[in-house]
Scaffold this motif. Structure first.
Motif, PDB file in Angstrom:
ATOM      1  N   LEU A  82       6.691  -2.172  14.247  1.00  0.00           N
ATOM      2  CA  LEU A  82       6.982  -3.391  13.503  1.00  0.00           C
ATOM      3  C   LEU A  82       5.918  -4.452  13.805  1.00  0.00           C
ATOM      4  O   LEU A  82       5.609  -4.730  14.958  1.00  0.00           O
ATOM      5  CB  LEU A  82       8.370  -3.925  13.888  1.00  0.00           C
ATOM      6  N   GLY A  83       5.379  -5.037  12.750  1.00  0.00           N
ATOM      7  CA  GLY A  83       4.351  -6.058  12.910  1.00  0.00           C
ATOM      8  C   GLY A  83       2.946  -5.503  12.985  1.00  0.00           C
ATOM      9  O   GLY A  83       1.984  -6.280  13.104  1.00  0.00           O
ATOM     10  N   SER A  84       2.814  -4.178  12.892  1.00  0.00           N
ATOM     11  CA  SER A  84       1.477  -3.592  12.954  1.00  0.00           C
ATOM     12  C   SER A  84       0.714  -3.767  11.638  1.00  0.00           C
ATOM     13  O   SER A  84      -0.491  -3.545  11.585  1.00  0.00           O
ATOM     14  CB  SER A  84       1.562  -2.104  13.301  1.00  0.00           C
ATOM     15  N   ARG A  85       1.434  -4.150  10.585  1.00  0.00           N
ATOM     16  CA  ARG A  85       0.822  -4.399   9.282  1.00  0.00           C
ATOM     17  C   ARG A  85       1.257  -5.781   8.803  1.00  0.00           C
ATOM     18  O   ARG A  85       2.354  -6.244   9.123  1.00  0.00           O
ATOM     19  CB  ARG A  85       1.226  -3.338   8.264  1.00  0.00           C
ATOM     20  N   ASP A  86       0.402  -6.423   8.010  1.00  0.00           N
ATOM     21  CA  ASP A  86       0.723  -7.756   7.497  1.00  0.00           C
ATOM     22  C   ASP A  86       0.651  -7.801   5.971  1.00  0.00           C
ATOM     23  O   ASP A  86       0.429  -8.870   5.383  1.00  0.00           O
ATOM     24  CB  ASP A  86      -0.221  -8.806   8.098  1.00  0.00           C
ATOM     25  N   ASP A  87       0.835  -6.636   5.324  1.00  0.00           N
ATOM     26  CA  ASP A  87       0.728  -6.583   3.868  1.00  0.00           C
ATOM     27  C   ASP A  87       2.083  -6.669   3.175  1.00  0.00           C
ATOM     28  O   ASP A  87       2.201  -6.363   1.985  1.00  0.00           O
ATOM     29  CB  ASP A  87      -0.003  -5.311   3.427  1.00  0.00           C
ATOM     30  N   ALA A  88       3.118  -7.060   3.915  1.00  0.00           N
ATOM     31  CA  ALA A  88       4.451  -7.277   3.349  1.00  0.00           C
ATOM     32  C   ALA A  88       5.158  -8.296   4.233  1.00  0.00           C
ATOM     33  O   ALA A  88       4.805  -8.453   5.415  1.00  0.00           O
ATOM     34  CB  ALA A  88       5.236  -5.971   3.277  1.00  0.00           C
ATOM     35  N   PRO A  89       6.159  -9.000   3.686  1.00  0.00           N
ATOM     36  CA  PRO A  89       6.876  -9.984   4.507  1.00  0.00           C
ATOM     37  C   PRO A  89       7.519  -9.328   5.731  1.00  0.00           C
ATOM     38  O   PRO A  89       8.066  -8.214   5.652  1.00  0.00           O
ATOM     39  CB  PRO A  89       7.933 -10.541   3.548  1.00  0.00           C
ATOM     40  N   LEU A  90       7.475 -10.036   6.835  1.00  0.00           N
ATOM     41  CA  LEU A  90       8.032  -9.495   8.071  1.00  0.00           C
ATOM     42  C   LEU A  90       9.529  -9.247   7.930  1.00  0.00           C
ATOM     43  O   LEU A  90      10.046  -8.238   8.437  1.00  0.00           O
ATOM     44  CB  LEU A  90       7.766 -10.454   9.234  1.00  0.00           C
ATOM     45  N   TRP A  91      10.243 -10.133   7.227  1.00  0.00           N
ATOM     46  CA  TRP A  91      11.684  -9.962   7.080  1.00  0.00           C
ATOM     47  C   TRP A  91      12.008  -8.649   6.364  1.00  0.00           C
ATOM     48  O   TRP A  91      13.002  -7.986   6.699  1.00  0.00           O
ATOM     49  CB  TRP A  91      12.312 -11.143   6.325  1.00  0.00           C
TER      50      TRP A  91
ATOM     51  N   GLU B  50       0.827  -1.209   0.000  1.00  0.00           N
ATOM     52  CA  GLU B  50       0.000   0.000   0.000  1.00  0.00           C
ATOM     53  C   GLU B  50       0.856   1.252   0.000  1.00  0.00           C
ATOM     54  O   GLU B  50       1.758   1.407   0.815  1.00  0.00           O
ATOM     55  CB  GLU B  50      -0.909   0.012   1.242  1.00  0.00           C
ATOM     56  N   SER B  51       0.563   2.171  -0.899  1.00  0.00           N
ATOM     57  CA  SER B  51       1.281   3.435  -0.950  1.00  0.00           C
ATOM     58  C   SER B  51       1.019   4.243   0.317  1.00  0.00           C
ATOM     59  O   SER B  51      -0.124   4.358   0.765  1.00  0.00           O
ATOM     60  CB  SER B  51       0.837   4.236  -2.178  1.00  0.00           C
ATOM     61  N   GLY B  52       2.100   4.765   0.894  1.00  0.00           N
ATOM     62  CA  GLY B  52       1.976   5.577   2.102  1.00  0.00           C
ATOM     63  C   GLY B  52       2.206   4.829   3.395  1.00  0.00           C
ATOM     64  O   GLY B  52       2.292   5.454   4.460  1.00  0.00           O
ATOM     65  N   ALA B  53       2.302   3.497   3.347  1.00  0.00           N
ATOM     66  CA  ALA B  53       2.530   2.726   4.565  1.00  0.00           C
ATOM     67  C   ALA B  53       3.862   3.119   5.201  1.00  0.00           C
ATOM     68  O   ALA B  53       4.883   3.212   4.520  1.00  0.00           O
ATOM     69  CB  ALA B  53       2.528   1.237   4.249  1.00  0.00           C
ATOM     70  N   TYR B  54       3.842   3.368   6.493  1.00  0.00           N
ATOM     71  CA  TYR B  54       5.027   3.774   7.260  1.00  0.00           C
ATOM     72  C   TYR B  54       5.669   5.050   6.714  1.00  0.00           C
ATOM     73  O   TYR B  54       6.870   5.278   6.876  1.00  0.00           O
ATOM     74  CB  TYR B  54       6.080   2.661   7.294  1.00  0.00           C
ATOM     75  N   GLY B  55       4.865   5.874   6.087  1.00  0.00           N
ATOM     76  CA  GLY B  55       5.399   7.111   5.524  1.00  0.00           C
ATOM     77  C   GLY B  55       5.963   8.064   6.561  1.00  0.00           C
ATOM     78  O   GLY B  55       6.798   8.919   6.240  1.00  0.00           O
ATOM     79  N   PHE B  56       5.528   7.915   7.815  1.00  0.00           N
ATOM     80  CA  PHE B  56       6.036   8.791   8.876  1.00  0.00           C
ATOM     81  C   PHE B  56       7.540   8.661   9.054  1.00  0.00           C
ATOM     82  O   PHE B  56       8.195   9.586   9.558  1.00  0.00           O
ATOM     83  CB  PHE B  56       5.329   8.479  10.201  1.00  0.00           C
ATOM     84  N   MET B  57       8.109   7.529   8.644  1.00  0.00           N
ATOM     85  CA  MET B  57       9.546   7.350   8.830  1.00  0.00           C
ATOM     86  C   MET B  57      10.350   8.280   7.927  1.00  0.00           C
ATOM     87  O   MET B  57      11.477   8.654   8.273  1.00  0.00           O
ATOM     88  CB  MET B  57       9.940   5.889   8.595  1.00  0.00           C
ATOM     89  N   LEU B  58       9.791   8.650   6.780  1.00  0.00           N
ATOM     90  CA  LEU B  58      10.475   9.616   5.916  1.00  0.00           C
ATOM     91  C   LEU B  58      10.575  10.976   6.609  1.00  0.00           C
ATOM     92  O   LEU B  58      11.619  11.638   6.555  1.00  0.00           O
ATOM     93  CB  LEU B  58       9.726   9.768   4.592  1.00  0.00           C
ATOM     94  N   TRP B  59       9.502  11.401   7.258  1.00  0.00           N
ATOM     95  CA  TRP B  59       9.521  12.655   8.003  1.00  0.00           C
ATOM     96  C   TRP B  59      10.532  12.580   9.142  1.00  0.00           C
ATOM     97  O   TRP B  59      11.298  13.522   9.374  1.00  0.00           O
ATOM     98  CB  TRP B  59       8.125  12.966   8.522  1.00  0.00           C
TER      99      TRP B  59
END
Length: 219
Positions: A92-101, A31-40
């Protein structure tokens, strides 16, 4: 700019680019925008580096430290934002739409880059103080900055304060800080986080400092 400093800044810029690339890859995958806060957060982590470089260059050109004090204040106010990226692991682990690794690599890249950005800025400021006042005061600055950064991380992660709140909401922020300084035992979470983070950051900084000095002596 010296070759060593240029190489350090280039390496951190490359690390930041890797962080951006990993985050973009995740957006393409899920999903576009996921964890986008890390860029800020990463952008904020570069502010103390920019301030430290400006102070360092200003001193080398002969500017008085009193004239560089506003930049030094900016450096200290924004310094906690660099190691703050370490605490983004809480997501970490709050989303499951990508591999955990992949998310482990993503969060680790941001955390490592943020920590190194903070260490570089402290290293530059330590050099300034060492030249002006001696090596003892240089290490006093290191210890104080790591302690204050750890406390700042606690204020941000647990209480939701930001660096710019010193300007926009100074009264409420100072009241929160004073309450915890005046009676630290009433806030065990704050004490625990500050002590633990200070130990982690101090160990990391001493390791990076030792590597930097080893390279300098071998030259």
């Amino acid at each position: 700019m010296s070759d060593r400093r240029a190489l350090a800044l280039f390496s951190l810029a490359l690390a930041s680019a890797l962080c951006l690339g990993a985050l973009l890859a995740r957006w393409v995958y899920s999903e576009s925008g996921a964890y986008g806060f890390m860029l800020w957060n990463l952008f904020l982590a570069w502010i103390p580096v920019a301030a430290a470089v400006a102070v360092y260059d200003g001193q080398r050109r002969g500017a008085r430290l009193t004239h560089l004090l506003p930049l030094a204040v900016i450096w200290l106010l924004f310094l906690p934002n660099a190691p703050y990226l370490l605490t983004d692991f809480v997501h970490l682990g709050s989303r499951d739409d990508a591999p955990l690794w992949f998310d482990i690599v993503l969060f680790g890249s941001f955390a490592w880059t943020g920590m190194l950005l903070g260490f570089l800025s402290i290293f530059l400021m330590q050099g300034i103080v060492r030249r002006e006042y001696g090596w003892v005061w240089g290490w006093v600055l290191v210890a104080a900055s790591l302690l204050l950064s750890s406390f700042g991380i606690y204020l941000g992660r647990s209480l939701g304060w930001n660096s710019w709140d010193f300007l926009v909401r100074p009264g409420a922020l100072v009241a929160d800080i004073w309450a915890r300084v005046a009676d630290p035992l009433a806030y065990p979470r704050g004490v625990g986080m500050t002590v633990a983070l200070t130990l982690v950051l101090a160990t990391g900084y001493l390791t990076v400092y030792a590597f930097a000095r080893l390279g300098a002596t071998e030259r």
